[in-house]
Design an enzyme around this catalytic site. Structure first.
Site, PDB file in Angstrom:
ATOM      1  N   GLY A 131      60.957  32.765 -35.384  1.00 24.20           N
ATOM      2  CA  GLY A 131      60.953  32.315 -33.990  1.00 24.20           C
ATOM      3  C   GLY A 131      60.694  30.824 -33.952  1.00 24.20           C
ATOM      4  O   GLY A 131      61.598  30.010 -34.151  1.00 24.20           O
ATOM      5  N   ARG A 266      53.997  29.066   9.653  1.00 23.14           N
ATOM      6  CA  ARG A 266      53.034  30.179   9.682  1.00 23.14           C
ATOM      7  C   ARG A 266      51.696  29.735  10.284  1.00 23.14           C
ATOM      8  O   ARG A 266      51.095  28.753   9.834  1.00 23.14           O
ATOM      9  CB  ARG A 266      52.806  30.661   8.245  1.00 23.14           C
ATOM     10  CG  ARG A 266      51.713  31.672   8.080  1.00 23.14           C
ATOM     11  CD  ARG A 266      52.164  33.035   8.448  1.00 23.14           C
ATOM     12  NE  ARG A 266      51.192  34.065   8.095  1.00 23.14           N
ATOM     13  CZ  ARG A 266      51.179  35.263   8.654  1.00 23.14           C
ATOM     14  NH1 ARG A 266      52.085  35.588   9.558  1.00 23.14           N
ATOM     15  NH2 ARG A 266      50.286  36.147   8.282  1.00 23.14           N
ATOM     16  N   GLY A 338      51.905  33.869   0.420  1.00 21.61           N
ATOM     17  CA  GLY A 338      51.102  35.074   0.593  1.00 21.61           C
ATOM     18  C   GLY A 338      51.888  36.333   0.237  1.00 21.61           C
ATOM     19  O   GLY A 338      52.744  36.302  -0.640  1.00 21.61           O
ATOM     20  N   GLY A 339      51.614  37.427   0.930  1.00 22.74           N
ATOM     21  CA  GLY A 339      52.200  38.729   0.588  1.00 22.74           C
ATOM     22  C   GLY A 339      53.719  38.701   0.538  1.00 22.74           C
ATOM     23  O   GLY A 339      54.334  39.319  -0.341  1.00 22.74           O
ATOM     24  N   GLU A 362      63.789  27.363 -26.468  1.00 22.72           N
ATOM     25  CA  GLU A 362      64.032  26.027 -27.041  1.00 22.72           C
ATOM     26  C   GLU A 362      62.735  25.356 -27.499  1.00 22.72           C
ATOM     27  O   GLU A 362      62.563  24.145 -27.362  1.00 22.72           O
ATOM     28  CB  GLU A 362      64.820  25.132 -26.065  1.00 22.72           C
ATOM     29  CG  GLU A 362      66.242  25.610 -25.894  1.00 22.72           C
ATOM     30  CD  GLU A 362      67.133  24.656 -25.132  1.00 22.72           C
ATOM     31  OE1 GLU A 362      67.005  23.441 -25.295  1.00 22.72           O
ATOM     32  OE2 GLU A 362      67.959  25.164 -24.371  1.00 22.72           O
TER      33      GLU A 362
HETATM   34  C1  LIG Z   1      64.820  33.907 -22.007  1.00 24.70           C
HETATM   35  C2  LIG Z   1      64.947  33.525 -23.438  1.00 24.70           C
HETATM   36  C3  LIG Z   1      66.167  33.067 -23.922  1.00 24.70           C
HETATM   37  C4  LIG Z   1      66.303  32.737 -25.269  1.00 24.70           C
HETATM   38  N1  LIG Z   1      67.535  32.344 -25.728  1.00 24.70           N
HETATM   39  C5  LIG Z   1      67.694  32.065 -27.050  1.00 24.70           C
HETATM   40  C6  LIG Z   1      68.984  31.711 -27.562  1.00 24.70           C
HETATM   41  O1  LIG Z   1      69.959  31.646 -26.817  1.00 24.70           O
HETATM   42  N2  LIG Z   1      69.104  31.458 -28.887  1.00 24.70           N
HETATM   43  C7  LIG Z   1      68.051  31.526 -29.740  1.00 24.70           C
HETATM   44  O2  LIG Z   1      68.243  31.302 -30.922  1.00 24.70           O
HETATM   45  N3  LIG Z   1      66.805  31.882 -29.295  1.00 24.70           N
HETATM   46  C8  LIG Z   1      66.611  32.139 -27.967  1.00 24.70           C
HETATM   47  N4  LIG Z   1      65.382  32.518 -27.491  1.00 24.70           N
HETATM   48  C9  LIG Z   1      64.271  32.651 -28.426  1.00 24.70           C
HETATM   49  C10 LIG Z   1      63.258  31.529 -28.312  1.00 24.70           C
HETATM   50  O3  LIG Z   1      63.794  30.331 -28.782  1.00 24.70           O
HETATM   51  C11 LIG Z   1      61.988  31.979 -29.041  1.00 24.70           C
HETATM   52  O4  LIG Z   1      61.430  33.031 -28.265  1.00 24.70           O
HETATM   53  C12 LIG Z   1      60.981  30.852 -29.217  1.00 24.70           C
HETATM   54  O5  LIG Z   1      61.451  29.883 -30.107  1.00 24.70           O
HETATM   55  C13 LIG Z   1      59.628  31.371 -29.692  1.00 24.70           C
HETATM   56  O6  LIG Z   1      59.786  32.212 -30.780  1.00 24.70           O
HETATM   57  P1  LIG Z   1      59.067  33.646 -30.754  1.00 24.70           P
HETATM   58  O7  LIG Z   1      59.406  34.317 -29.476  1.00 24.70           O
HETATM   59  O8  LIG Z   1      59.453  34.351 -32.019  1.00 24.70           O
HETATM   60  O9  LIG Z   1      57.529  33.363 -30.733  1.00 24.70           O
HETATM   61  P2  LIG Z   1      56.577  32.977 -31.971  1.00 24.70           P
HETATM   62  O10 LIG Z   1      57.177  31.906 -32.781  1.00 24.70           O
HETATM   63  O11 LIG Z   1      56.165  34.218 -32.669  1.00 24.70           O
HETATM   64  O12 LIG Z   1      55.328  32.371 -31.192  1.00 24.70           O
HETATM   65  C14 LIG Z   1      54.400  33.202 -30.486  1.00 24.70           C
HETATM   66  C15 LIG Z   1      53.274  32.280 -29.980  1.00 24.70           C
HETATM   67  O13 LIG Z   1      52.667  31.620 -31.063  1.00 24.70           O
HETATM   68  C16 LIG Z   1      52.666  30.223 -30.842  1.00 24.70           C
HETATM   69  N5  LIG Z   1      52.811  29.509 -32.099  1.00 24.70           N
HETATM   70  C17 LIG Z   1      53.736  29.674 -33.079  1.00 24.70           C
HETATM   71  N6  LIG Z   1      53.520  28.793 -34.059  1.00 24.70           N
HETATM   72  C18 LIG Z   1      52.448  28.043 -33.706  1.00 24.70           C
HETATM   73  C19 LIG Z   1      51.740  26.963 -34.305  1.00 24.70           C
HETATM   74  N7  LIG Z   1      52.120  26.454 -35.463  1.00 24.70           N
HETATM   75  N8  LIG Z   1      50.675  26.461 -33.642  1.00 24.70           N
HETATM   76  C20 LIG Z   1      50.297  26.947 -32.447  1.00 24.70           C
HETATM   77  N9  LIG Z   1      50.924  27.957 -31.822  1.00 24.70           N
HETATM   78  C21 LIG Z   1      51.987  28.502 -32.449  1.00 24.70           C
HETATM   79  C22 LIG Z   1      53.863  29.964 -29.928  1.00 24.70           C
HETATM   80  O14 LIG Z   1      53.702  28.746 -29.220  1.00 24.70           O
HETATM   81  C23 LIG Z   1      53.784  31.184 -29.042  1.00 24.70           C
HETATM   82  O15 LIG Z   1      52.844  30.938 -28.009  1.00 24.70           O
HETATM   83  C24 LIG Z   1      65.207  32.843 -26.144  1.00 24.70           C
HETATM   84  C25 LIG Z   1      63.966  33.288 -25.647  1.00 24.70           C
HETATM   85  C26 LIG Z   1      63.833  33.638 -24.324  1.00 24.70           C
HETATM   86  C27 LIG Z   1      62.497  34.110 -23.822  1.00 24.70           C
END
Ligand SMILES: Cc1cc2nc3c(=O)[nH]c(=O)nc-3n(C[C@H](O)[C@H](O)[C@H](O)COP(=O)(O)OP(=O)(O)OC[C@H]3O[C@@H](n4cnc5c(N)ncnc54)[C@H](O)[C@@H]3O)c2cc1C
Length: 378
Positions: A131, A266, A338-339, A362
């Site tokens: 991620g 309101r 509100g509600g 991103e």
């Molecule tokens: C609506 C939506 C659309 C998306 N579209 C795409 C897309 O088109 N293409 C694509 O490739 N991806 C896409 N994504 C994926 C998105 O890029 C990832 O969800 C994002 O990069 C975070 O990765 P993760 O969800 O695996 O969270 P993780 O990496 O597991 O992170 C979980 C938490 O841990 C924190 N964390 C992680 N590492 C650290 C660190 N070193 N220090 C402190 N905190 C940390 C993060 O900030 C987060 O709060 C999408 C996600 C969503 C929600």
């Protein structure tokens, strides 16, 4: 409509007219469309919106590499419809690797249909175990004959299942880590590419999982050369993060407008809510934070358009500040209304569901903060 007065120092004359035109289009033709009732309807609506954006020439700033134009467009769309904003954003995210790393033949083949909205793109980077740390990508691109065979799973991919073309990040040499990651252009109908399932978001936004099972692609599907995928992916995100900030500003603008209209109308305790100082404090905070976020956003876009090679820190500041600001602004709007503000499909309830993902996709806020600190500590 994006208010260009505050940010005029960062704009060219043509941006003023773009802001007015795209603002009219977004509020007149997009905001009036009903919200899709479920994920299937959101997928159909996303394709319809892409058709409208393509036919109207609204995708053009992506192809002109006009980052301020992209920001103004996302700001206007974010204010009118987060789904339309996502459609624009994904067309940018899927296309920018081609613009930055494509050969003349790749550009010739794909850019025209993408600009017309005939081809929908997607950006497939995230995986179940990769991620925030995309160096952990486990999808492989193994050389096979004159091409490559892709294997692996991509999750949380916007436009999964409805895109025509995926920019896919895969490791062509796992011993090299990030320097072994390559980017491939894979048409949705490539044998071995499978749409696994939709991942249904609380807001309308087509999302899902895709799998590659010995998906064979020719060598000319690769963008930017072997091992260049990670740099291409980072350069794409660097470029587009200010546009996420712009979308957040658009959503906050809408939230503030809905709040203002409501508190003036309101009455409670014998007078309009607008006359209570605790209410005014929320309005003032949102307006101030929104102005600051817009300045950070257009500063980053301006620097890029002026030719600055990397805007890593500027983009990270804009994205983290604007998305956190928008979350607070939308939450305050719900509170002020509100509600009624939590009733399904009230404009601020729709924003409440839509704005949350901006702090995650991103690159999360925490990752943006690490980027900023990394630059400071260099
Ligand atoms: C609506 C939506 C659309 C998306 N579209 C795409 C897309 O088109 N293409 C694509 O490739 N991806 C896409 N994504 C994926 C998105 O890029 C990832 O969800 C994002 O990069 C975070 O990765 P993760 O969800 O695996 O969270 P993780 O990496 O597991 O992170 C979980 C938490 O841990 C924190 N964390 C992680 N590492 C650290 C660190 N070193 N220090 C402190 N905190 C940390 C993060 O900030 C987060 O709060 C999408 C996600 C969503 C929600």
């Amino acid at each position: 409509m994006p208010d260009t007065r505050l940010i005029r120092a960062f704009l060219e004359p043509q941006h003023g007219s773009l802001a007015a035109r795209v603002g009219d289009f977004a509020m007149g033709e997009i905001a009036t469309r009903p919200e899709p009732v479920d994920d299937d309807a959101a997928r159909t609506e996303a394709r319809a919106l892409l058709g409208l954006l393509g036919a109207g020439g609204w995708l053009q700033p992506i192809f002109d590499l006009d980052l301020r134009g992209c920001c103004l467009t996302r700001e206007a769309l974010g204010e009118a419809s987060p789904l339309a904003d996502a459609v624009f954003a994904l067309q940018g995210l899927g296309t920018t690797p081609i613009l930055l790393g494509g050969t003349p033949a790749q550009k010739e083949r794909w850019l025209g249909p993408i600009a017309r909205g005939a081809v929908m793109t997607a950006f497939a980077m995230t995986e179940p175990e990769a991620g925030s740390d995309v160096t952990g990508i486990a999808t492989t691109g193994r050389r096979e004959g004159s091409g490559y065979a892709l294997n692996g799973v991509k999750t949380l991919i916007s436009n999964a299942g409805i895109a025509d073309l995926y920019a896919v990040f895969a490791s062509t040499d796992q011993s090299k880590g990030a320097k072994g990651i390559s980017c491939f252009l894979v048409p949705a109908d490539a044998p071995g590419l499978r749409f696994v399932e939709p991942q249904v978001l609380s807001a309308p936004h087509p999302l899902g999982e895709i799998a590659f099972e010995d998906c064979r692609v020719p060598a000319d599907a690769m963008l930017g050369g072997e091992g260049r995928g990670y740099a291409l992916g980072l350069a794409t995100l660097d470029r587009l993060r200010p546009t996420v900030a712009a979308a957040a500003c658009g959503m906050a603008t809408r939230a503030l407008a809905e709040s203002l209209a409501h508190v003036k109308r309101r009455q409670q305790f014998g007078k309009p809510l607008a006359q209570f100082q605790l209410v005014q404090q929320k309005l003032a905070r949102t307006a101030t934070d929104l102005a600051a976020a817009r300045l950070l956003t257009y500063r980053a876009a301006y620097e890029k358009d002026q030719g600055q090679e990397r805007i890593t820190s500027e983009a990270a500041m804009a994205k983290s500040f604007a998305t956190e600001m928008a979350q607070r602004a939308v939450d305050d709007a719900v509170q002020l209304i509100g509600g009624r503000g939590v009733l399904a499909s009230h404009p601020v309830e729709r924003l409440y569901r839509a704005v949350r993902a901006l702090r995650i996709y991103e690159g999360t806020t925490e990752i943006q903060q690490l980027i900023i600190a990394g630059e400071l500590l260099k």
